[in-house]
Design a protein around this motif. Sequence first.
Motif, short mmCIF file in Angstrom:
data_model
loop_
_atom_site.label_atom_id
_atom_site.label_comp_id
_atom_site.label_asym_id
_atom_site.label_seq_id
_atom_site.Cartn_x
_atom_site.Cartn_y
_atom_site.Cartn_z
N VAL A 20 0.73 -1.12 -0.01
CA VAL A 20 0.08 0.09 0.04
C VAL A 20 0.95 1.25 0.07
N GLN A 21 0.56 2.28 -0.79
CA GLN A 21 0.92 3.78 -0.55
C GLN A 21 -0.35 4.49 -0.34
N PHE A 37 5.32 2.20 3.69
CA PHE A 37 5.79 1.59 4.66
C PHE A 37 7.17 0.93 4.16
N MET A 38 8.32 0.89 4.98
CA MET A 38 9.42 0.19 4.19
C MET A 38 10.02 -0.61 5.33
N GLU A 39 11.03 -1.45 4.88
CA GLU A 39 11.83 -2.32 5.88
C GLU A 39 10.69 -2.97 6.92
N ILE A 40 9.82 -3.87 6.24
CA ILE A 40 9.01 -4.72 6.92
C ILE A 40 9.68 -6.11 7.29
N ILE A 51 7.78 3.79 8.71
CA ILE A 51 6.80 4.73 8.20
C ILE A 51 7.49 5.78 7.79
N GLN A 52 7.32 6.24 6.40
CA GLN A 52 7.58 7.35 5.75
C GLN A 52 6.37 8.28 5.36
N ARG A 71 8.98 15.58 4.12
CA ARG A 71 8.99 14.17 4.29
C ARG A 71 9.70 13.81 5.49
N HIS A 72 9.07 12.83 6.23
CA HIS A 72 9.59 12.40 7.94
C HIS A 72 9.60 11.00 7.75
N GLN A 73 10.31 10.31 8.58
CA GLN A 73 10.14 8.74 8.93
C GLN A 73 10.24 8.43 10.20
N ALA A 74 9.89 7.32 10.74
CA ALA A 74 9.79 6.93 12.13
C ALA A 74 9.71 5.19 11.98
N ARG A 75 10.13 4.81 13.19
CA ARG A 75 9.87 3.23 13.23
C ARG A 75 8.52 3.01 14.16
#
Length: 228
Positions: A20-21, A37-40, A51-52, A71-75
């Motif tokens: 999903v995007q 979502f990345m690095e799953i 999550i980006q 743009r931000h990302q978090a775990r």
Amino acid sequence: MYEIEGGFDGEDLKSNLSEVQLERRSELADGPLRTRFMEINETTNGISCVIQYEIEIERSGWDGVEYERERHQARIRFTDVIGEGGVLIVAKGDHQSIIASRLIDFFGVGPNPSAAGTADSLGIARVEISEENLKNILSDDGNVESRATYDSIDENTSSASLAGALGDSSPASEFNERGNKRWVIFESLSFERKVGITVKNDAVVFWGDWNDAEMERYWSRIVLPNLD
């Protein structure tokens, strides 16, 4: 830590995260705000990922105020240690509700998923930490308490903070009797590292070399049992 209403299936979750995007309409910035979502990866208790996400930010320009996408990302960790389905968000406090609102979009929950802007919508709930819960955590796991903030000490003092060896401090004993404890920093007895608990944001702050699995274990072994 948040709880998803209705929970989730691990296999479906892993598949959906990778495919999903999300997009939500931006009224001010140029183009939609995207989330992916990345690095799953699978974990002992669920699934971890990054999550980006994009947000609108205001910038001053020659022609006045402009809005741009940033743009931000978090775990995050989806875990079965709480209720039907929990989500541990590892991010700054001011981005917690932003990320939670993207999870509302992802799960399709809430009264209006496409317009959901906060984590207070139906479908996702932040795990709350009361002052009594905080005291229980301190009693269970607090070794050396080094800082505390209180509300309502007296009619002339709306808030006050103390720092030092608070276990041996007479002002700390007095403030514990008269005020409402809202924020505390202490050395964890079980993990031997520094931890902070805030009632205002229902959050745990970890200092030092904590990995995501250890943060999740701290919630499951120390925080959640003391919320009953």
